[in-house]
Design a protein around this motif. Structure first.
Motif, PDB file in Angstrom:
ATOM      1  N   ALA B 119       3.857   3.846   7.056  1.00 55.89           N
ATOM      2  CA  ALA B 119       3.661   2.550   6.400  1.00 55.89           C
ATOM      3  C   ALA B 119       4.110   1.421   7.329  1.00 55.89           C
ATOM      4  N   PHE B 123       1.965  -1.370   9.226  1.00 53.53           N
ATOM      5  CA  PHE B 123       2.308  -2.753   8.922  1.00 53.53           C
ATOM      6  C   PHE B 123       2.543  -3.557  10.208  1.00 53.53           C
TER       7      PHE B 123
ATOM      8  N   ILE C  53       7.984  -3.052   0.804  1.00 53.80           N
ATOM      9  CA  ILE C  53       7.018  -2.919  -0.285  1.00 53.80           C
ATOM     10  C   ILE C  53       5.623  -3.319   0.186  1.00 53.80           C
ATOM     11  N   VAL C  54       5.552  -4.407   0.936  1.00 58.94           N
ATOM     12  CA  VAL C  54       4.250  -4.830   1.438  1.00 58.94           C
ATOM     13  C   VAL C  54       3.646  -3.727   2.306  1.00 58.94           C
ATOM     14  N   ALA C  55       4.476  -3.170   3.185  1.00 68.96           N
ATOM     15  CA  ALA C  55       3.979  -2.110   4.064  1.00 68.96           C
ATOM     16  C   ALA C  55       3.486  -0.922   3.250  1.00 68.96           C
ATOM     17  N   LEU C  56       4.248  -0.598   2.212  1.00 70.57           N
ATOM     18  CA  LEU C  56       3.903   0.558   1.397  1.00 70.57           C
ATOM     19  C   LEU C  56       2.594   0.310   0.640  1.00 70.57           C
ATOM     20  N   LEU C  59      -0.293   0.469   2.890  1.00 68.63           N
ATOM     21  CA  LEU C  59      -0.618   1.851   3.227  1.00 68.63           C
ATOM     22  C   LEU C  59      -1.468   2.470   2.115  1.00 68.63           C
TER      23      LEU C  59
END
Ligand SMILES: Nc1ncnc2c1ncn2[C@@H]1O[C@H](COP(=O)(O)OP(=O)(O)OP(=O)(O)O)[C@@H](O)[C@H]1O
Ligand SMILES: Nc1ncnc2c1ncn2[C@@H]1O[C@H](COP(=O)(O)OP(=O)(O)OP(=O)(O)O)[C@@H](O)[C@H]1O
Ligand SMILES: [Mg+2]
Ligand SMILES: [Mg+2]
Lengths: 366, 266, 307, 345, 345
Positions: B119, B123, C53-56, C59
């Motif tokens: 993730a 990102f 959270i944004v990254a998750l 994804l």
């Protein structure tokens, strides 16, 4: 990005060299770029830095697939890629054509490694060959007799050593099965283990699924393989020459053979990123690593045959790797990325591409 | 608890056996660091000090340790600040969404590292367009280290209550002075314990690191992983592990002493 | 000593603190708790939400995209293909079950081992021994995950220590495989399970154990009826570590797992090797769903305060 | 049954050392069956340790403990027929009130239905039937205390040990609980061994009291014995308020050799010197008057002696208000003067 | 200065709600400068909340707080000239006793040498100079309490708030500290606002007392007011022990309308009915005799009325032992009977 299959990306090759930029960033297999920090006696980077003023930063990767992903970051100027990665890099436009005229040492490279389907497209070279080697068959001389001469030891006869068979852990290993089928099921009509149509591919996968029952473990790092043969956890399976050398030095009862069917193998290529920030240092590195001395050091340390003819002057173990033995080399099917346009030249069928190889490999392992 | 002698002895023996089992693999590592076999084969064919000498000469190993320490210190520092802030918010206030925030802190440690890793990798690279570097590793590590600081600090805050801070305000100290002179000294050993665990977590993290480290960033686990693929390097790794275990006694012992002495004084 | 201070004649000798800007800010904060809360929460929430959270979420969004098979570029067109592949593919079901089995086994083994040792540390050992044990439990944490995994590879091999110890008893090492994976993972996560359980047991007041004995509860009875229920949240906290770390592991199974693969391997091959992030993201959904389910299950036990 | 002839508890040479500290120092003690026995003493005097030794939570360094004639020194707590009400109650927080009370029955393998019935009966005895389904955390301090009592008594121990069970309660609640405690002890006829550092509580409740001091029993006797005939300066001072006269002052004011004490309520204030038979008095100045509701405490500096406290009863018999600085005659009867045995006599 | 004209504290319509609970409910109160003022009441009656509102740890839901005429309702705790002695003392465990006491001076930026000197003086006032270098954990309960007092007084607040400062102490120590506290308040001349649930303590120490009940002030007055003239059944019962007579019993026994109460010490026991002027008596049976040292409590069931408690003084005036079952006449004087104002009257 480019999405069409065979467009050779990466723009134009460089026509002349400028001043070096003072630094270069290299992506390579572990042991390809050693600057003495791991072992002071193993160092072919410092000389390069002194000579060219290009400071080297390097990152190593574990599998060809990882290298492909990493090159997409654009962080690297140079990559040492195996044949199962090169075409993908070229197709994605991540690497640029290489003007071999700008690399004086290119002349000293074995001819049988130049302009092959894994390092060139339509006659345009995309890099300098590094070292090469074959995926051989290793066996424990105490446990496996008579001495095998065919890959059947790990395929049709694998049940004899059930649980102690080992194989290389990568989708590209499907090609090994194809090499075997090429000899044993000629009616499948396999011409090139990297150009398999649906039926050919299915046969290879079935063979591997049958083999899976008897596989003790798959290996991808050689410490694991060495340990397994030393302790007897594995007794037969694919290997690299260097592993046998280590085992022999520790008096393990192992032997290798290039089976009669031939074998898969690799020939690595030094390539330059299409958006290299330091192209001149990159060319300097390609020249440096193609020089007999550096080429000898690097390939010796990794345990493979050198690509430079003169490198064997600097190595005393060339024989073990069959370096320069064109006949031996001709039995090797060098790793090439399977793509939909069959690399064997067939146009009437679509070949199974690498993405499907990957899925199939996961399913084979189960 | 007063147990019968037999129960007490049984427990002691079980504990002893478990500890023994815990140390058997470490013993293997210790022996391997002196082994003449480069592939860590067992039993060792012979003994040598070569690896110890090599390990201490190895610039790569030293650099990797330095990188790991830098990453661990930086991410621990961030985790200490963020963890303290958020535990004060959660312990001292009631607000809507408190449970969610609590879950948010736990998530980075509760979700498998590979998920956190891909993730963040995705990102940083594709969304933010920042190149991976040592700092992306620090950011990733700090994220999952917050929880260890948080848990230690919030437990301490809970036990501490508010009366000391009120006493300080009562005597005329503003909020900054109160934090500096009263709250912080009270939290110190909790911060130490949380920080130590955070440091250890970061120091030994490999999966998230693999996905967030830029080129040329080799933390110790990455260095070890790379060396596992190289011939003739495995015993050096064993040496490094032995040295780390031995050296780790110092901070663990100190932390024990500090928190222990605090307990007896309460 | 009698001071005679009627309030009006007392000279005020203690000055009021100076009204600096910091002081005024502090007065403002002190009378505006909501502002204080906002200040405390901003930085950590900003970090957690923005970084994590944004990254998750991104994804997870990726799971609905696809990758061009030859160039490896992501095509941002919405599709359920990956999800369908993961949900219906027998490969994913087999591997999910295998991974769950391993994670559950590791969790159970770790708790079973951690309980007696944590109990001994917290309730039986003298303070000196207790301190020694804490150090002894913590030290292996520093020996590097990979080194320990390889050490187990050595221990478990055909002519390793385990075989050497078991052979006289007519037993054999399990060799490389799932059993070896379970053993090694249990070993690796054991300290992370012992620590919270130990801390939880330490918080159980001795007087409750005494009360149980006093009422006639024999040792095992006390352990079963009093110690275990009270340490339960701490035990759950320990299981979160063992369970989630096992669920995502792909390195240990590579080293000692023989030919087996777990969910982590599938994710890893798809992202690291096949360069198929969308499929990897879809596979990653499996452990995410499992972990969320588990967290929801144990949330009410108060375990989340005990990590 | 031999129970009646044997003392409920016999301690012989009981000693407990923690490192260098002698928490309990050669204590010999017999407590009769059915007695309400209190242990009184300042903090750290060893009361709790004696209790824990009897319950079996600690092993004595030397000495023996007998329960109805049977030596239990080496027995585990769960093998002793005594139960404890802990100072912090030690209720199991994860069980309901009913389960707490039924615990002792449960570990004895009694069937669910029966133990429920008996636990409810015990709860009824402490008037908490309606709280059976609650968790301890949902009860007030006094209610918890009663649950602890029910839990300890439901298994019908021969001896009940109580370690400052009222220490955590409000004064008002405490007084209420004292009455209940005494009631329950009478109803059940169990031997109570009660630890407290509140002398009034001990006096109010006990049949006999042992005053502890530095791990030893300083005096043992009925409440009246202790209050009216304290054997030492320590007891005189610890049990109730005392006016102490050292040897010199005793000789001068009381006309007897040795130390003496007089209780504040035995002193009265008068405007003139005493004249009655057996009465004596000494002049002094009032330095403080403290209103305590049921009485008034006057602190008087005697002209020739120490500062004494006089407790005047707040009723019609009381002298008009004496203000600070008033001259008064403090008066007492010879029979109310108690001679303190010099230590070692 | 206006300090003398203004009350030290003026609370106007002070209300504090926690969710649905009104912890403090429209309290109006003025406390004069230099007063020793106590707040008495059962647990949960809102005493602590009032104190915390005055100190500034809580913000009132409505109402205002004035300190010497100045509205401080919106001010931060550190900007109010009041200091608090906390129930658990809240000494800083990581600082020495001296540093604890000097803390208030330190945050005011006073130089090290001067604050040391002044802290030592404050420690001397509570007789703890020799403990200056110790940590709080190395002190006994009583000593800690004195450190807390020194810490709060060293900054010379105009008002000192004390929340059950003696609650955690042994009875004996507690009595001792009560005397010291009163002494210190007199010496410093500071206004003390003292919270307790111990009525005896409140009576002993205070100039005035407010009795709290459910967040409201039930009665406000001097100790004597409260004890001798309780305004309600609640106060009569909470402050000291009372014998309560409901309207029917009052009519029958006392001959007056409405509820009445009589204190146990106003009752005497006699063998025959009373004959004196203004005296009344009622026959009954002794059901319990409790020895309390300075007196004896006799519980008597009146033939025609409630169970009453009689407190006999333990002195020569006392009647011979009345045993359970003895027939007696309980006697009182009409003037000692207190009429309770019916709620709402
Ligand atoms: N577990 C222990 N380890 C060391 N010393 C102890 C222990 N328990 C008690 N002591 C010491 O033994 C002495 C007696 O303690 P004990 O608790 O019996 O006193 P106590 O009379 O119950 O006091 P309190 O009224 O404060 O409860 C004290 O000096 C105490 O410090
Ligand atoms: N922070 C809070 N949140 C919610 N309710 C509270 C809070 N503080 C006090 N209360 C409630 O307010 C009421 C008054 O409490 P307060 O502490 O003032 O009583 P108190 O008279 O000091 O009692 P005690 O003698 O037990 O100390 C109680 O019902 C209490 O439960
Ligand atoms: Mg005690
Ligand atoms: Mg209160």
């Amino acid at each position: 990005g480019t999405s069409s299959g065979n467009s050779a990306g990466g723009g134009e090759e460089q026509t002349e060299l400028g001043d070096t930029e003072g630094q270069v960033s290299i992506l390579a297999w572990p042991g390809y770029v050693e600057d003495g920090s791991n072992d002071p006696t193993v160092d072919w980077v410092s000389g390069f830095e002194e000579k060219t003023g290009c400071t080297v930063t390097s990152k190593s990767y574990g599998t060809s697939d990882e290298a492909v992903s990493l090159m997409k970051t654009g962080d690297y100027d140079v990559v040492a890629a195996s044949g199962d990665a090169t075409l993908r890099l070229i197709a994605a436009g991540d690497v640029a054509p290489v003007n071999t005229d700008l690399i004086p040492n290119y002349a000293g490279i074995y001819d049988f490694l130049k302009d092959k389907e894994w390092n060139s497209v339509d006659g345009q070279s995309y890099g300098v060959p590094h070292g090469y080697g074959a995926n051989l068959l290793m066996y424990n001389t105490d446990e496996v007799s008579p001495a095998p001469t065919s890959w059947s030891a790990v395929f049709d006869d694998a049940s004899e050593y059930s649980g102690k068979v080992t194989a290389y852990d990568s989708p590209i290993y499907i090609a090994d099965a194809a090499v075997y089928l090429m000899a044993h099921q000629p009616d499948l009509g396999i011409e090139n283990p990297y150009a398999l149509d649906e039926t050919q591919f299915a046969a290879a996968v079935d063979l591997l699924k049958a083999q899976r029952e008897h596989v003790g473990e798959y290996w991808s790092d050689y410490l694991k393989e060495i340990q397994a043969f030393e302790t007897g956890d594995s007794v037969v399976g694919t290997t690299w020459q260097v592993i046998q050398n280590v085992l022999a030095s520790e008096d393990a009862a192992t032997e290798v053979v290039l089976p009669e069917e031939g074998a898969t193998g690799w020939s690595d290529t030094w390539m330059i990123a299409s958006e290299a920030k330091n192209p001149n240092c990159a060319y300097a590195w390609l020249d440096w690593i193609a020089s007999p001395e550096a080429n000898a050091q690097a390939t010796a340390y990794f345990g493979e045959a050198p690509s430079s003819d003169a490198a064997c002057d600097y190595r005393d173990d060339c024989e073990a790797y069959h370096a320069g033995d064109a006949d031996y080399a001709s039995k090797i099917w060098y790793w090439t990325t399977p793509i939909a346009d069959c690399v064997d030249g067939r146009t009437d069928v679509e070949c199974v591409d690498y993405a499907q190889w990957t899925q199939a490999w996961a399913e084979i392992k189960g | 608890m007063r147990l019968g002698t037999s129960a007490r002895v049984t427990l002691a023996i079980v504990t002893g056996i478990i500890l023994l089992a815990v140390y058997v693999p470490l013993f293997v590592v210790l022996v391997n660091s002196f082994s003449t076999s480069t592939s860590l084969s067992w039993p060792p064919p012979g003994f040598t000090l070569e690896w110890w000498a090599k390990a201490f000469e190895s610039q790569g190993a030293r650099d990797a340790v330095a990188t790991s320490i830098l990453v661990a210190i930086a991410s621990t520092a961030i985790a200490l600040v963020l963890g303290t802030l958020i535990s004060m918010a959660l312990q001292r206030f009631d607000f809507f969404g408190k449970q969610t925030v609590n879950l948010l802190i736990i998530l980075p440690i509760a979700l498998p590292g590979i998920i956190t890793g891909i993730a963040l990798n995705n990102f940083f690279r594709t969304i933010m367009g920042v190149p991976l570097s040592i700092w992306t590793v620090v950011i990733a590590h700090a994220t999952f280290c917050i929880v260890t600081v948080f848990n230690n600090v919030i437990a301490r805050l809970r036990r501490m209550g508010t009366s000391l801070e009120e006493a300080s305000a009562d005597l005329g100290a503003g909020v900054w002075t109160t934090f500096r002179l009263v709250t912080f000294p009270q939290l110190r050993s909790a911060l130490l314990a949380g920080g130590l665990l955070a440091f250890a977590l970061s120091f030994d993290e490999i999966i998230v690191t693999t996905f967030t480290a830029g080129s040329g960033v080799a933390t110790l686990p990455i260095f070890i992983l790379n060396n596992m693929f190289r011939p003739s390097q495995a015993p050096i790794v064993a040496v490094i592990a032995v040295v780390l275990v031995v050296v780790s006694i110092v901070p663990i012992y100190l932390a024990q002493r500090l928190s222990g002495s605090e307990q007896t004084h309460r | 000593m009698r001071i005679e201070p009627p309030v009006d004649t007392r000279t005020v000798r203690v000055p009021s603190p100076a009204a600096t800007p910091a002081r005024r800010a502090s007065a403002f904060l002190s009378t505006h708790p909501r502002t204080r809360l906002a200040l405390l929460l901003t930085a950590p929430l900003f970090w957690l939400v923005l970084v994590y959270i944004v990254a998750l979420v991104l994804l997870l969004v990726t799971a609905f995209w696809q990758v061009d098979s030859f160039t490896g570029e992501i095509v941002t067109e919405f599709t359920f293909d990956n999800i369908i592949t993961v949900v219906t593919g027998s490969l994913y079901q087999t591997v999910t079950l295998r991974t769950l089995g391993v994670a559950i086994a590791v969790t159970i083994i770790d708790v079973a081992i951690a309980l007696p040792i944590a109990f001994y540390m917290a309730k039986v050992a003298t303070p000196r021994v207790q301190r020694f044990l804490v150090i002894a439990v913590l030290m292996p944490l520093w020996a590097s995950y990979l080194v320990k995994a390889y050490a187990w590879r050595s221990v478990l091999s055909q002519d390793g220590i385990l075989e050497w110890m078991l052979a006289p008893l007519g037993l054999h090492t399990p060799g490389y495989g799932l059993t070896a994976t379970i053993i090694t993972l249990s070993y690796l996560w054991l300290p992370y399970v012992i620590l919270p359980i130990y801390a939880g047991l330490e918080r159980v007041p001795d007087s409750l154990l005494e009360a149980s004995a006093d009422l006639g509860g024999k040792t095992w009875r006390t352990v079963g009826s009093v110690v275990m229920p009270l340490a339960f949240p701490a035990i759950i906290a320990g299981t979160i570590f063992a369970f989630s770390l096992s669920l995502g592991d792909y390195i240990t199974v590579n080293i000692v797992g023989g030919a087996n693969q777990m969910l982590g391997n599938l994710v890893y091959t798809n992202v690291g090797a096949a360069n198929n992030l969308p499929l990897a993201a879809a596979i990653a959904l499996i452990p995410i769903v499992i972990i969320f389910g588990y967290l929801a299950l144990v949330r009410r036990t108060g375990a989340l305060d005990n990590l | 049954m031999t129970d009646q002839q044997q003392p409920a508890i016999r301690l012989t040479g009981l000693t407990k050392e923690f490192g260098a500290v002698s928490a309990v120092d050669h204590v010999d003690l017999e407590i009769a069956a059915g007695e309400f026995f209190s242990m009184l003493g300042p903090s750290g005097s060893g009361k709790t340790t004696v209790l824990r030794l009897i319950a079996g939570f600690e092993q004595p360094t030397s000495g023996t403990i007998e329960l109805f004639g049977q030596d239990v020194t080496a027995k585990a707590p769960f093998d002793r027929d005594v139960n404890t009400v802990f100072q912090d109650y030690a209720l199991f927080p994860h069980m309901t009130v009913l389960d707490n009370v039924a615990y002792g029955l449960r570990v004895r393998g009694i069937k669910r239905a029966e133990r429920r019935e008996r636990a409810m009966k015990a709860l009824a005895a402490v008037r908490l039937e309606q709280f059976a389904a609650r968790k301890p955390s949902q009860l007030s301090g006094g209610q918890r205390q009663r649950v602890a009592l029910a839990r300890a008594t439901v298994v019908e121990p021969k001896v009940l040990l109580l370690d400052e069970p009222l220490g955590a309660l409000d004064l008002k609640l405490r007084e209420q609980m004292q009455v209940e405690l005494k009631q329950i002890q009478r109803d059940l006829g169990i031997t109570f061994i009660f630890v407290t550092h509140d002398q009034e509580e001990a006096l109010t409740l006990s049949d006999r009291i042992a005053v502890f001091h530095d791990g030893r029993i300083e005096q043992l006797g009925s409440p009246q014995d202790l209050y009216e005939r304290p054997a030492s300066r320590f007891v005189a001072d610890f049990v109730g308020t005392s006016n102490l006269f050292d040897a010199d002052r005793s000789a001068a004011l009381i006309g007897r050799a040795g130390e003496h004490s007089i209780r504040p309520e035995k002193l009265t204030l008068a405007d003139a010197a005493a004249t009655g038979a057996g009465e004596r008095s000494a002049p002094g100045t009032v330095v403080e008057s403290i209103y305590v509701g049921s009485g008034i405490r006057r602190v008087v500096d005697l002209d020739e002696g120490p500062r004494v406290t006089v407790l005047e009863r707040n009723d019609r018999s009381r002298r008009g208000d004496s203000d600070r600085g008033d001259r008064v005659h403090v008066t007492w009867h010879d029979e109310d003067v108690v001679a303190l045995v010099p230590p070692g006599a």
